[in-house]
Structures are given as C-alpha cells and as structure tokens.
Design an enzyme around this catalytic site. Structure first.
Site, PDB file in Angstrom:
ATOM      1  N   GLU A  81       0.822  -1.207   0.000  1.00 59.61           N
ATOM      2  CA  GLU A  81       0.000   0.000   0.000  1.00 59.61           C
ATOM      3  C   GLU A  81       0.855   1.256   0.000  1.00 59.61           C
ATOM      4  OE1 GLU A  81      -4.034  -1.746   2.024  1.00 59.61           O
ATOM      5  OE2 GLU A  81      -3.054  -0.023   2.928  1.00 59.61           O
ATOM      6  N   CYS A 111      -0.712   6.005   8.133  1.00 62.78           N
ATOM      7  CA  CYS A 111       0.395   5.050   8.121  1.00 62.78           C
ATOM      8  C   CYS A 111       0.318   4.216   9.376  1.00 62.78           C
ATOM      9  CB  CYS A 111       1.727   5.774   8.068  1.00 62.78           C
ATOM     10  SG  CYS A 111       2.091   6.309   6.428  1.00 62.78           S
TER      11      CYS A 111
HETATM   12  N1  SAH Z   1       8.179   0.437  10.606  1.00 60.64           N
HETATM   13  C1  SAH Z   1       8.431   1.813  10.723  1.00 60.64           C
HETATM   14  C2  SAH Z   1       7.668   2.680   9.739  1.00 60.64           C
HETATM   15  C3  SAH Z   1       6.201   2.412   9.492  1.00 60.64           C
HETATM   16  S1  SAH Z   1       5.005   2.648  10.772  1.00 60.64           S
HETATM   17  C4  SAH Z   1       8.160   2.300  12.134  1.00 60.64           C
HETATM   18  O1  SAH Z   1       7.587   1.553  12.906  1.00 60.64           O
HETATM   19  O2  SAH Z   1       8.561   3.416  12.438  1.00 60.64           O
HETATM   20  C5  SAH Z   1       4.629   4.388  10.805  1.00 60.64           C
HETATM   21  C6  SAH Z   1       4.244   4.914  12.199  1.00 60.64           C
HETATM   22  O3  SAH Z   1       2.873   4.611  12.537  1.00 60.64           O
HETATM   23  C7  SAH Z   1       5.086   4.317  13.314  1.00 60.64           C
HETATM   24  O4  SAH Z   1       5.469   5.345  14.207  1.00 60.64           O
HETATM   25  C8  SAH Z   1       4.109   3.384  13.982  1.00 60.64           C
HETATM   26  O5  SAH Z   1       4.477   3.081  15.291  1.00 60.64           O
HETATM   27  C9  SAH Z   1       2.824   4.161  13.873  1.00 60.64           C
HETATM   28  N2  SAH Z   1       1.604   3.376  14.073  1.00 60.64           N
HETATM   29  C10 SAH Z   1       1.390   2.102  13.712  1.00 60.64           C
HETATM   30  N3  SAH Z   1       0.127   1.720  14.048  1.00 60.64           N
HETATM   31  C11 SAH Z   1      -0.459   2.781  14.629  1.00 60.64           C
HETATM   32  C12 SAH Z   1      -1.751   3.006  15.172  1.00 60.64           C
HETATM   33  N4  SAH Z   1      -2.667   2.060  15.173  1.00 60.64           N
HETATM   34  N5  SAH Z   1      -2.011   4.230  15.685  1.00 60.64           N
HETATM   35  C13 SAH Z   1      -1.078   5.206  15.675  1.00 60.64           C
HETATM   36  N6  SAH Z   1       0.165   5.061  15.165  1.00 60.64           N
HETATM   37  C14 SAH Z   1       0.481   3.852  14.646  1.00 60.64           C
END
Ligand code: SAH
Ligand code: SF4
Length: 379
Positions: free
Chosen positions: A121, A368
């Site tokens: 995605e 994201c």
């Molecule tokens: N793997 C990398 C990049 C992708 S995730 C990382 O973890 O940084 C992008 C961001 O979204 C990350 O900070 C992650 O912790 C956050 N994230 C994932 N699921 C989420 C959710 N349900 N609510 C809020 N933030 C979330």
C-alpha cells in the site's frame, strides 16, 4: 499517516548477487538502474551513448509503462529493454480517496516472491492547500516486527520490496498528480508498510533516485525514514552521510513498557538505540523526530510524560504525539483530547518540543501504520 496540517514532515544499483542483475535479464526493475548502468546496457547492446539518455527519459521523465512505447528507440533496443527487466511491476488492485479528496490510498499487487503473494500500500496526502504533496511509501509487503497496535504488523510479512518497487510506488502516485494537473510529489516518507532499516540497501537506492535532480529532484531534507529503532541501520545512515530526516517510533519512555508494545525492542534495547541516535545526531546535526502513539491507560500518564521528557532532555529531539488509531485485534484506544494536550504540555514545559498530529485519511485506512487494515477488515 500522521501529519500536522501545518508542519512538514539513487545511484541505483551496481549489480550484485542480490542486486538487480538476475539471470539472463540484467535488471529486476528498470527504475533501479542508474545512469552508469543504463550507459553500460546501451553499450553492450551495440547502441550509442545517447540511447542511454533517451532510455533514462522514458523511465524517469516520461514514465513509459511499457518498453514497446519508447518509440524513439530502435525496435531491437526496445526488445533488449523488455528482455532486461520490468518497467512496471505493480498491479493496481484498489484505490480509495478520503471524503475531502486530500488523501488517497493505493493497494498494489507485487509479483509473488518465493510463492508469496505480496500486497503493498501507498498513500498520497495533499496538505497546505496543495503546497505539500507527500507520498507515504512501503518498504516491505507486510512487516515481520509485529508491534501490537499496528495493523501491518499484525498481518505478518510477505517479503522485502526491491528498490524498483519502492520507486514505482512514488512514480505511480506522482503520475496521478500530473493527471490532475497538480505539481509533483514534494515529500516522501518511509512510513508505510515495513521496517525500512531492515531493507536499507533498497531504501537507500530508492531514496537516492527520489533525490536525483534528473528525476523527481526531491531534496534529502524532504525525505524521511521512520524506524522502530534498529541501531545498526541508524549507524549506517549516520556513516553514509545522507541528509534524510530520521523518525524513531518510541512509544514508551521505559524499556519494559516498550517491549510490551514493540516486541522487537527486546532485540534493540534503549542503550544501543540511543548510542546510535547520538551518532546520527552528531553526523547529521539535526533534530531527530520521535513518534509516540498515545494509548489510554498504557503509555499516556503524567508519569510517562515526565519520564519521556527526562529521557529526551538534552537530546536534539522533537516529539510527534499521535493519538492511537484503534485497529481490529487490539483493544487499545486513544486518550481524551485534554489528556493528549496535557501530555504535550508536560514535554514542552520541560524543554522538549512536542506536536500533536492529526490523522489525514484515517477513514480510508490511509493513516500510516493502518495499512492493510481496510482490505482485511473493510474499515
Ligand atoms: N516500521 C516503521 C515505519 C512504518 S510505521 C516504524 O515503525 O517506524 C509508521 C508509524 O505509525 C510508526 O510510528 C508506527 O508506530 C505508527 N503506528 C502504527 N500503528 C499505529 C496506530 N494504530 N495508531 C497510531 N500510530 C500507529
Ligand atoms: Fe512494523 Fe513499524 Fe508496524 Fe512495528 S509499527 S509492525 S515496525 S510497520
């Protein structure tokens, strides 16, 4: 993806064993090939050097979706290009726009690797009255790290994406802007599916292509890499001298709490992580963003805020507070707005800059970290 409305957020491939050269075909994906590689390919195909320049134009400026359409190349060279690799490899499965049309999410099918079907995605977010056009790009199909609140992590991992597949995501969304007579992508954030620092060769190749002035020409300061915190990868970024922005998904001020949210934190505890971040901060002489998803009753108390401020004080840090996006399969919820603001104020009072981020496109699962939630749960 989490963004504030008012704040910002390649030399491809020398062919190697695991690089783009493969079997009889020279490249997996033509978008990975740098100018030297194209020049060598033209030479070996018996063509003059200007053919490599024409091929570059077709790939990175005109964005031909098929070698057969590169009409100013001789037919034999077009065939050689076709036999050498893919010009496109992602098939669009689905696309959804948010109600205000300012966020859109694409679902692509990438070719199966080792028999594993790979869905990918990508998200396009238009902000600041169109001045900022950000693509949130995936570096993997799925993610192996399984953070408990992350829709991608809960769904597991199919495979890493190649540099070409990462570049293609951005070009496909950039083409969409062009079709709407809008200026091209201005920012790229590696905040989609996957952990970029576990696929760093491909990520660096793709980022270099985004920064290439003969392509999108996006300044390194407008390219951000978000990581769960892989010290080796952070050190490699520090040593490579690239000027991309770094965001670290922290989510807890204490090791034990962090491990309950991010299982991979056991492998990469605070000490090596912060040592690597110090090295990065020294090399890049710029702030590091810390992402902190606030979850009611888990990591959003006054004590958590004070401990976070202590942990980060003196560090060139800014904190992005993201109220949790609830996902199926995880019971956590975001705290009330007043608690989120209090958390921010505690950080600010202690000298740690903090911003509350609003989610754009959350209703289409475009935030994201929400990626793939929509398809599975039809949110
Ligand atoms: N793997 C990398 C990049 C992708 S995730 C990382 O973890 O940084 C992008 C961001 O979204 C990350 O900070 C992650 O912790 C956050 N994230 C994932 N699921 C989420 C959710 N349900 N609510 C809020 N933030 C979330
Ligand atoms: Fe992977 Fe990042 Fe999701 Fe964790 S938050 S599972 S590292 S994509």
């Amino acid at each position: 993806m989490a963004t504030t409305p008012d704040s910002p957020i390649l030399s491809l491939c020398k062919a190697g064993d695991d690089g783009p050269r493969r079997g009889a075909g020279r490249f997996r994906h033509w978008l990975e090939a740098d100018r030297e590689a194209l020049a060598a390919f033209a030479r070996e195909s018996g063509e003059q050097a200007y053919r490599a320049r024409q091929l570059w134009e077709w790939l990175h400026v005109k964005r031909a979706d098929d070698a057969g359409k590169m009409h100013n190349l001789p037919a034999s060279f077009r065939e050689a290009v076709r036999g050498g690799g893919a010009v496109r490899s992602l098939a669009e499965l689905d696309r959804r726009s948010s109600w205000d049309g300012l966020a859109a999410k694409w679902l692509f099918a990438a070719p199966a690797g080792g028999g594993t079907a790979a869905e990918v995605e990508s998200v396009l977010i238009v902000e600041k009255r169109g001045e900022r056009r950000t693509v949130c790009v995936s570096s993997m199909a799925g993610c192996p790290l399984g953070c408990v609140f992350c829709a991608t992590g809960r769904l597991g991992y199919a495979r890493d994406l190649s540099a070409g597949e990462i570049i293609e995501q951005v070009y496909r969304l950039d083409n969409h802007l062009a079709a709407d007579s809008l200026p091209g992508v201005s920012h790229v954030v590696f905040m989609g599916m996957g952990e970029p620092l576990l696929n760093l060769d491909a990520v660096l190749r793709a980022a270099a292509m985004f920064a290439n002035p003969d392509g999108l020409g996006i300044s390194g300061r407008r390219i951000a890499i978000s990581t769960v915190g892989v010290p080796e990868g952070i050190l490699r970024l520090a040593e490579s001298g690239v000027n991309y922005r770094l965001a670290v998904s922290l989510h807890a001020p204490r090791q034990a709490l962090r491990e309950t949210l991010i299982p991979a934190a056991r492998r990469w505890p605070f000490d090596p992580l912060f040592n690597a971040l110090s090295a990065f901060a020294a090399s890049a002489s710029r702030d590091i963003s810390f992402e902190y998803s606030l979850i009611a009753g888990v990591n959003a108390s006054r004590r958590d805020a004070v401990e976070l401020a202590d942990l980060l004080s003196g560090f060139p840090a800014k904190v992005n507070l993201i109220p949790l996006n609830p996902i199926p399969g995880y019971a956590g919820t975001p705290p009330p707005g007043a608690q989120v603001r209090r958390f921010r104020d505690i950080l600010e009072e202690r000298g740690v800059p903090a911003t509350i981020r609003v989610e754009k496109g959350a209703e289409i699962g475009a935030a994201c970290g929400q990626l793939r939630a929509g398809r599975i749960g039809r949110s």
